[in-house]
Write an enzyme that holds these catalytic residues in place. Structure first.
Site, PDB file in Angstrom:
ATOM      1  N   SER A   7      75.287  66.255  39.714  1.00 17.52           N
ATOM      2  CA  SER A   7      74.146  65.879  39.165  1.00 17.52           C
ATOM      3  C   SER A   7      73.349  67.033  39.240  1.00 17.52           C
ATOM      4  O   SER A   7      72.671  67.259  40.587  1.00 17.52           O
ATOM      5  CB  SER A   7      73.558  64.653  39.484  1.00 17.52           C
ATOM      6  OG  SER A   7      72.244  64.440  39.077  1.00 17.52           O
ATOM      7  N   MET A  36      65.754  62.186  31.400  1.00 13.95           N
ATOM      8  CA  MET A  36      64.733  61.150  31.799  1.00 13.95           C
ATOM      9  C   MET A  36      63.457  61.116  30.812  1.00 13.95           C
ATOM     10  O   MET A  36      63.000  62.317  30.881  1.00 13.95           O
ATOM     11  CB  MET A  36      64.472  60.918  33.033  1.00 13.95           C
ATOM     12  CG  MET A  36      65.622  60.750  34.011  1.00 13.95           C
ATOM     13  SD  MET A  36      64.951  60.700  35.699  1.00 13.95           S
ATOM     14  CE  MET A  36      66.761  60.814  36.380  1.00 13.95           C
ATOM     15  N   PHE A 143      65.858  58.346  39.817  1.00 17.48           N
ATOM     16  CA  PHE A 143      65.649  59.225  40.731  1.00 17.48           C
ATOM     17  C   PHE A 143      67.005  59.569  41.538  1.00 17.48           C
ATOM     18  O   PHE A 143      67.869  58.431  41.828  1.00 17.48           O
ATOM     19  CB  PHE A 143      64.459  58.611  41.902  1.00 17.48           C
ATOM     20  CG  PHE A 143      63.478  58.335  41.191  1.00 17.48           C
ATOM     21  CD1 PHE A 143      62.134  59.443  41.232  1.00 17.48           C
ATOM     22  CD2 PHE A 143      63.118  57.292  40.731  1.00 17.48           C
ATOM     23  CE1 PHE A 143      60.931  59.160  40.451  1.00 17.48           C
ATOM     24  CE2 PHE A 143      61.981  56.747  40.094  1.00 17.48           C
ATOM     25  CZ  PHE A 143      60.900  57.678  39.945  1.00 17.48           C
ATOM     26  N   GLY A 145      69.015  60.635  45.226  1.00 17.92           N
ATOM     27  CA  GLY A 145      68.480  60.158  46.705  1.00 17.92           C
ATOM     28  C   GLY A 145      68.646  58.912  47.001  1.00 17.92           C
ATOM     29  O   GLY A 145      68.257  58.636  48.208  1.00 17.92           O
ATOM     30  N   GLY A 176      74.941  57.384  41.372  1.00 14.62           N
ATOM     31  CA  GLY A 176      73.758  56.958  42.311  1.00 14.62           C
ATOM     32  C   GLY A 176      74.414  56.664  43.844  1.00 14.62           C
ATOM     33  O   GLY A 176      75.077  55.803  44.116  1.00 14.62           O
ATOM     34  N   GLY A 177      73.951  57.373  44.582  1.00 18.81           N
ATOM     35  CA  GLY A 177      74.232  57.364  46.048  1.00 18.81           C
ATOM     36  C   GLY A 177      75.655  57.679  46.262  1.00 18.81           C
ATOM     37  O   GLY A 177      76.089  56.919  47.342  1.00 18.81           O
ATOM     38  N   GLY A 197      74.585  63.957  43.217  1.00 20.25           N
ATOM     39  CA  GLY A 197      73.519  64.827  43.089  1.00 20.25           C
ATOM     40  C   GLY A 197      73.215  65.563  44.608  1.00 20.25           C
ATOM     41  O   GLY A 197      73.777  66.283  45.056  1.00 20.25           O
TER      42      GLY A 197
HETATM   43  C1  DX5 Z   1      69.893  58.747  38.728  1.00 21.51           C
HETATM   44  C2  DX5 Z   1      70.426  59.859  37.971  1.00 21.51           C
HETATM   45  C3  DX5 Z   1      71.740  60.211  38.903  1.00 21.51           C
HETATM   46  C4  DX5 Z   1      71.087  60.886  40.103  1.00 21.51           C
HETATM   47  C5  DX5 Z   1      72.178  60.814  41.181  1.00 21.51           C
HETATM   48  O1  DX5 Z   1      68.937  58.029  37.768  1.00 21.51           O
HETATM   49  O2  DX5 Z   1      71.577  59.142  36.949  1.00 21.51           O
HETATM   50  O3  DX5 Z   1      72.411  61.154  38.219  1.00 21.51           O
HETATM   51  O4  DX5 Z   1      70.963  62.373  39.799  1.00 21.51           O
HETATM   52  O5  DX5 Z   1      71.712  61.504  42.413  1.00 21.51           O
HETATM   53  P1  DX5 Z   1      72.267  61.036  43.828  1.00 21.51           P
HETATM   54  O6  DX5 Z   1      73.733  61.469  43.844  1.00 21.51           O
HETATM   55  O7  DX5 Z   1      71.466  61.818  44.774  1.00 21.51           O
HETATM   56  O8  DX5 Z   1      72.160  59.623  44.135  1.00 21.51           O
END
Ligand code: DX5
Ligand code: ZN
Length: 216
Positions: A7, A36, A143, A145, A176-177, A197
């Site tokens: 991401s 977003m 978001f 992280g 996510g995470g 991400g």
């Molecule tokens: C959150 C996004 C994700 C985000 C993941 O709304 O859709 O793609 O960038 O980030 P990490 O891997 O850091 O949770």
């Protein structure tokens, strides 16, 4: 092998092209592009012009576009023109899901549906045969992280079983995470495409992080 879609929300935007090139050269299968609108989610990221520039700089990359916007149908054509390879929209957004999938396909693009943590994944099942991807959110979208929510694992298991029963093999993506620990659980539960991400761009060695996540 598990596929990985880093991401780019967690990349350094002052050197976005280099960051993307680095993860692609390290073996990332595609780039996850989080859009977003500050309305569907309480955050604003980037939109069409950034994708257009990236696509011009890296034309061979596969762009996995995740629309976290209220009215996805209004923007499909511009995102496809800008270089989207696959567009995922949210089932909770203001649109007719069947129509939206059809429109994405008519534009020559692959189509995915995403569900937020609180949404029953069985709501996706009526569309499963038409989908190239189902995206299970393992955090509240908005978001990077955040901490992985393990409820996503049951959703992945249900999707995997239903796909096997119907003889389908769409991407089952989780977002996510996701890091090496949670990513392994997701793969065991049925995910075949991981979004990461911070676990990639926040790593001391992003290329190594890509290799390790793809090896799960
Ligand atoms: C959150 C996004 C994700 C985000 C993941 O709304 O859709 O793609 O960038 O980030 P990490 O891997 O850091 O949770
Ligand atoms: Zn995402």
């Amino acid at each position: 092998m598990t596929k990985l879609s880093p991401s780019i929300l967690s990349a350094d935007f002052s050197r976005l092209g280099q960051d993307c090139r680095q993860v692609l050269e390290a073996g990332a299968d595609m780039l996850h592009y989080d859009v977003m609108d500050g309305h569907f989610v309480p955050n604003i990221s980037f939109g069409v012009p950034v994708l257009k520039s990236l696509h011009a700089a890296l034309p061979d990359a596969f762009y996995d576009v995740h629309l976290m916007i209220s009215r996805p149908q209004d923007y499909l054509e511009t995102f496809v023109k800008a270089g989207a390879s696959l567009i995922t929209f949210h089932l909770e957004s203001d649109c007719d899901a069947g129509q939206t999938i059809r429109k994405i396909h008519e534009l020559g693009c692959k189509a995915g549906i995403s569900v937020k943590p609180g949404t029953d994944v069985r709501q996706v099942l009526p569309y499963l045969d038409q989908l190239d991807l189902v995206l299970v959110m393992s955090v509240e979208p908005g978001f990077g992280g955040q901490k992985f929510m393990p409820q996503a694992l049951d959703k992945l298991r249900l999707l995997k079983e239903e796909c096997a029963r119907r003889g389908l093999c769409p991407y089952l993506e989780v977002d996510g995470g996701v890091d090496e620990t949670t990513g392994r659980l997701c793969v065991q539960a049925g995910a075949n495409l991981l979004v990461a991400g911070s676990a990639v761009f926040g790593a001391a060695d992003p290329a190594q992080a890509v290799a390790r996540l793809r090896a799960l």
